[in-house]
Design a protein around this motif. Structure first.
Motif, PDB file in Angstrom:
ATOM      1  N   SER A  91     -18.413  14.043  25.502  1.00 52.92           N
ATOM      2  CA  SER A  91     -18.387  15.495  25.653  1.00 52.92           C
ATOM      3  C   SER A  91     -16.999  15.972  26.061  1.00 52.92           C
ATOM      4  O   SER A  91     -16.487  16.975  25.549  1.00 52.92           O
ATOM      5  CB  SER A  91     -19.414  15.927  26.703  1.00 52.92           C
ATOM      6  OG  SER A  91     -19.340  17.308  26.952  1.00 52.92           O
ATOM      7  N   TYR A  92     -16.383  15.254  26.975  1.00 48.94           N
ATOM      8  CA  TYR A  92     -15.036  15.600  27.426  1.00 48.94           C
ATOM      9  C   TYR A  92     -14.054  15.554  26.252  1.00 48.94           C
ATOM     10  O   TYR A  92     -13.226  16.453  26.078  1.00 48.94           O
ATOM     11  CB  TYR A  92     -14.605  14.634  28.521  1.00 48.94           C
ATOM     12  CG  TYR A  92     -13.170  14.781  28.964  1.00 48.94           C
ATOM     13  CD1 TYR A  92     -12.799  15.731  29.909  1.00 48.94           C
ATOM     14  CD2 TYR A  92     -12.184  13.954  28.434  1.00 48.94           C
ATOM     15  CE1 TYR A  92     -11.477  15.863  30.304  1.00 48.94           C
ATOM     16  CE2 TYR A  92     -10.858  14.076  28.823  1.00 48.94           C
ATOM     17  CZ  TYR A  92     -10.509  15.034  29.764  1.00 48.94           C
ATOM     18  OH  TYR A  92      -9.203  15.161  30.154  1.00 48.94           O
ATOM     19  N   PHE A 129     -10.560  18.069  21.899  1.00 47.43           N
ATOM     20  CA  PHE A 129     -10.008  17.897  20.558  1.00 47.43           C
ATOM     21  C   PHE A 129     -10.752  18.667  19.468  1.00 47.43           C
ATOM     22  O   PHE A 129     -10.376  18.601  18.307  1.00 47.43           O
ATOM     23  CB  PHE A 129     -10.006  16.403  20.186  1.00 47.43           C
ATOM     24  CG  PHE A 129      -9.019  15.593  20.966  1.00 47.43           C
ATOM     25  CD1 PHE A 129      -7.696  15.492  20.564  1.00 47.43           C
ATOM     26  CD2 PHE A 129      -9.404  14.927  22.123  1.00 47.43           C
ATOM     27  CE1 PHE A 129      -6.781  14.749  21.284  1.00 47.43           C
ATOM     28  CE2 PHE A 129      -8.492  14.169  22.856  1.00 47.43           C
ATOM     29  CZ  PHE A 129      -7.177  14.084  22.432  1.00 47.43           C
ATOM     30  N   SER A 130     -11.808  19.404  19.822  1.00 44.77           N
ATOM     31  CA  SER A 130     -12.596  20.073  18.790  1.00 44.77           C
ATOM     32  C   SER A 130     -11.815  21.127  18.039  1.00 44.77           C
ATOM     33  O   SER A 130     -12.123  21.432  16.892  1.00 44.77           O
ATOM     34  CB  SER A 130     -13.850  20.702  19.416  1.00 44.77           C
ATOM     35  OG  SER A 130     -13.477  21.657  20.397  1.00 44.77           O
ATOM     36  N   LEU A 175      -5.850  13.946  15.581  1.00 42.10           N
ATOM     37  CA  LEU A 175      -6.721  12.778  15.515  1.00 42.10           C
ATOM     38  C   LEU A 175      -5.968  11.514  15.912  1.00 42.10           C
ATOM     39  O   LEU A 175      -6.546  10.609  16.528  1.00 42.10           O
ATOM     40  CB  LEU A 175      -7.273  12.626  14.097  1.00 42.10           C
ATOM     41  CG  LEU A 175      -8.291  13.690  13.672  1.00 42.10           C
ATOM     42  CD1 LEU A 175      -8.683  13.503  12.220  1.00 42.10           C
ATOM     43  CD2 LEU A 175      -9.518  13.658  14.576  1.00 42.10           C
ATOM     44  N   ALA A 176      -4.692  11.445  15.584  1.00 33.86           N
ATOM     45  CA  ALA A 176      -3.888  10.289  15.989  1.00 33.86           C
ATOM     46  C   ALA A 176      -3.770  10.225  17.509  1.00 33.86           C
ATOM     47  O   ALA A 176      -3.871   9.155  18.119  1.00 33.86           O
ATOM     48  CB  ALA A 176      -2.503  10.362  15.344  1.00 33.86           C
ATOM     49  N   GLN A 177      -3.559  11.395  18.114  1.00 35.34           N
ATOM     50  CA  GLN A 177      -3.492  11.440  19.574  1.00 35.34           C
ATOM     51  C   GLN A 177      -4.821  11.053  20.190  1.00 35.34           C
ATOM     52  O   GLN A 177      -4.872  10.329  21.192  1.00 35.34           O
ATOM     53  CB  GLN A 177      -3.103  12.844  20.037  1.00 35.34           C
ATOM     54  CG  GLN A 177      -2.999  12.985  21.552  1.00 35.34           C
ATOM     55  CD  GLN A 177      -2.724  14.407  21.992  1.00 35.34           C
ATOM     56  OE1 GLN A 177      -2.588  15.307  21.174  1.00 35.34           O
ATOM     57  NE2 GLN A 177      -2.661  14.616  23.300  1.00 35.34           N
ATOM     58  N   THR A 220     -22.535  10.748  17.375  1.00 33.49           N
ATOM     59  CA  THR A 220     -21.868  12.032  17.618  1.00 33.49           C
ATOM     60  C   THR A 220     -20.539  12.070  16.879  1.00 33.49           C
ATOM     61  O   THR A 220     -19.951  11.034  16.550  1.00 33.49           O
ATOM     62  CB  THR A 220     -21.599  12.241  19.111  1.00 33.49           C
ATOM     63  OG1 THR A 220     -20.732  11.192  19.578  1.00 33.49           O
ATOM     64  CG2 THR A 220     -22.892  12.225  19.892  1.00 33.49           C
ATOM     65  N   THR A 221     -20.077  13.298  16.606  1.00 33.60           N
ATOM     66  CA  THR A 221     -18.777  13.500  15.968  1.00 33.60           C
ATOM     67  C   THR A 221     -18.096  14.677  16.641  1.00 33.60           C
ATOM     68  O   THR A 221     -18.651  15.323  17.529  1.00 33.60           O
ATOM     69  CB  THR A 221     -18.941  13.806  14.469  1.00 33.60           C
ATOM     70  OG1 THR A 221     -19.745  14.984  14.323  1.00 33.60           O
ATOM     71  CG2 THR A 221     -19.598  12.637  13.742  1.00 33.60           C
ATOM     72  N   LEU A 222     -16.887  14.993  16.155  1.00 31.16           N
ATOM     73  CA  LEU A 222     -16.192  16.173  16.651  1.00 31.16           C
ATOM     74  C   LEU A 222     -16.721  17.412  15.952  1.00 31.16           C
ATOM     75  O   LEU A 222     -17.592  17.365  15.094  1.00 31.16           O
ATOM     76  CB  LEU A 222     -14.681  16.022  16.425  1.00 31.16           C
ATOM     77  CG  LEU A 222     -14.005  14.900  17.238  1.00 31.16           C
ATOM     78  CD1 LEU A 222     -12.525  14.893  16.941  1.00 31.16           C
ATOM     79  CD2 LEU A 222     -14.269  15.057  18.715  1.00 31.16           C
ATOM     80  N   SER A 223     -16.136  18.551  16.250  1.00 27.00           N
ATOM     81  CA  SER A 223     -16.646  19.829  15.773  1.00 27.00           C
ATOM     82  C   SER A 223     -16.596  19.973  14.270  1.00 27.00           C
ATOM     83  O   SER A 223     -17.279  20.805  13.704  1.00 27.00           O
ATOM     84  CB  SER A 223     -15.861  20.972  16.418  1.00 27.00           C
ATOM     85  OG  SER A 223     -14.496  20.874  16.052  1.00 27.00           O
TER      86      SER A 223
END
Length: 536
Positions: A391-392, A397-398, A406-408, A425-428
């Motif tokens: 979640s954090y 990064f969303s 994404l590299a960071q 789960t994935t990002l936004s």
């Protein structure tokens, strides 16, 4: 004083121990002087130089002094004289007490032992002795060959800390007459560097399993020489030895070492890679204590860094200078079998924007941990920590869908992809972030905590400025108490009790059962707690 001591002898004056470094005249003075190097580095006035002329050398710049020969300069006693003086003597009386300093505490832990005279009475038959402590008894010489073995042949543990024994040869001569010896403490002694007498050392320590050399200022290379004569050694303590750099040891000396525990507490080691290179000599090393050193960075291992600590299971890094989460990512690569870790006292866990997440984030970054800071990590806590961690990441990064973002993400959170697959789960970018964050928001809850300087909530009517604390239901009461102590700035010497306000406005004290988690104790969103600080 009947005769003058020789260079290399050990002496005691007014309770302070020293090594004789010079005997003779000093320019512009009359009579004989004894030049000594005190065991205490700040006891003297110089390092052996008087009026521009060097008479001897010291390890530390203010450890040297010149003293006059006198009856107050004690040369010590033999092993058996000290043994009989301590264990075969007239009773001191029913209420006699003595102070005993524990192990490698550098004098910090001192307890009073009551009625030691009665205990001594039971050991008047020295042949029955199993554990012998002659710390600070000024043992300086070895008795006639065979006499120690005849007197106390069954000794398994021996403490010769703060003695006047001048060399490893003298230690070996004593140990050779104790065939059952397994534990040997030589803390705060001073031994000269140099070649060891193979004939004496080779048969003296064959059954030794535990060795304490705290505060001796022995070098890492000298340690390798000494322990090469101890084929069954399992544990070594080297605390407070001023060690800065651990030189890689001779593989021929330690190739067959059984050592599984090394304590380096209170030294000045800083370079993690160099520490690992030195520890690689010990293939069976399972426990490493690096508390109170100066480690400020753990870089990831490179292809040249073959010395991973593959067998290491228990590591203490308390009170160092680690301040980056990347240090812990690297640590899991260096120590792939790590089970327990302590990290308190590092900037990473004591301050910063993410301090409230320290425990779950550590649990996530080192997936093999089952004990963190002496508290067990349950399966439920690990899952909750991983979900909180994801979640954090989503919140950070969303909004950055670029390649650099994404590299960071991958660089800062190397377990992100693995955990995303595990929890689905994935990002936004997938459109599922909201539901994922909802799962975490239901896990985390907030409680209100009032700090009051009373023994029970009923003793106060002032309820001002509560503190909001966020927690996971799976957090143990022990960890929750540590979080409260840190958040409310309660010093370590102060004790406190926690009281939960019930629905009928009564208060019930939370019993300190470390295994219970907050969910089991009935804490939920909006719970109100009183933290009652007990007066000292």
């Amino acid at each position: 004083m009947d005769s003058l001591p020789l260079v290399g002898d050990r002496i005691s004056l007014s309770g302070y121990l020293a090594t004789v470094k010079y005997v003779g005249n000093v320019e512009n003075t009359t009579g004989i002087w004894i030049g000594v190097e005190w065991d205490s580095p700040e006891r003297g006035k110089h390092d052996g130089v008087k009026d521009g002329k060097r008479y001897f050398s010291c390890r530390f710049p203010r450890a040297g002094s010149f003293i006059r020969p006198s009856p107050q300069v004690l040369r010590g006693v033999s092993f058996l004289q000290a043994l009989k003086s301590k264990y075969v003597e007239e009773f001191y009386g029913t209420f006699s007490q003595e102070k005993v300093i524990l192990g490698s505490s550098n004098g910090a832990i001192e307890v009073e032992a009551v009625n030691l005279d009665k205990i001594r009475g039971k050991f008047a038959n020295l042949a029955r002795l199993r554990e012998v402590s002659l710390e600070n008894e000024l043992v300086a010489t070895v008795d006639e060959p065979g006499s120690i073995r005849e007197t106390c042949p069954n000794v398994r543990g021996l403490d010769l800390s703060r003695s006047l024994l001048p060399s490893w040869t003298a230690i070996a001569e004593i140990a050779a007459e104790l065939p059952a010896l397994q534990r040997l403490a030589l803390n705060w002694n001073r031994f000269p560097e140099g070649p060891l007498g193979v004939s004496k050392m080779s048969s003296a320590f064959l059954n030794l399993t535990d060795l304490q050399l705290n505060g001796t200022f022995i070098s890492w290379q000298a340690l390798h020489q000494v322990t090469s004569f101890m084929p069954n050694l399992l544990s070594v303590e080297l605390g407070h030895n001023g060690l800065c750099f651990l030189e890689p040891g001779n593989p021929n000396i330690g190739a067959d070492s059984l050592i599984s525990s090394i304590n380096l507490e209170g030294n000045q080691c800083r370079e993690w890679t160099r520490i690992c290179q030195s520890m690689n000599l010990y293939k069976n090393l399972e426990r490493l204590i690096l508390t109170s050193n100066e480690i400020d960075r753990i870089p990831p291992p490179t292809h040249n860094d073959s010395p991973s600590l593959n067998a290491l299971k228990h590591l203490s890094l308390n009170l160092n200078n680690l301040n980056s989460w990347n240090d812990l990512d690297a640590l899991s690569l260096w120590c792939p079998s790590l089970i327990s870790l302590t990290l308190s006292g590092n900037p990473l866990v004591e301050s910063g924007n993410e301090v409230r997440y320290t425990r779950p984030f550590i649990i996530v970054r080192i997936p093999t941990l089952s004990i963190l800071d002496s508290t067990a990590v349950s399966t439920k806590e690990r899952i909750d920590s991983e979900l909180l961690y994801l979640s954090y990441i989503s919140q950070r990064f969303s909004n950055d869908e670029s390649g650099s973002g994404l590299a960071q993400l991958t660089r800062e959170h190397p377990r992100w992809e693995e955990l995303s697959k595990k929890h689905g789960t994935t990002l936004s970018t997938s459109g599922n972030t909201g539901s994922h964050q909802d799962r975490l928001s239901r896990k985390l809850f907030e409680v209100l905590v009032w700090r009051v300087a009373v023994s029970t909530p009923a003793a106060t009517t002032e309820w001002i400025n509560p503190t909001t604390i966020r927690a996971l239901p799976s957090m143990s009461l022990k960890v929750f108490r540590l979080k409260i102590r840190k958040t409310l700035s309660i010093d370590k010497e102060s004790d406190f009790s926690l009281w939960l306000k019930m629905h009928d406005d009564s208060w019930t004290e939370l019993q300190q059962v470390d295994s219970h988690d907050l969910d089991w104790l009935g804490l939920e969103a909006g719970s109100q707690l009183a933290c009652c600080i007990k007066a000292r």
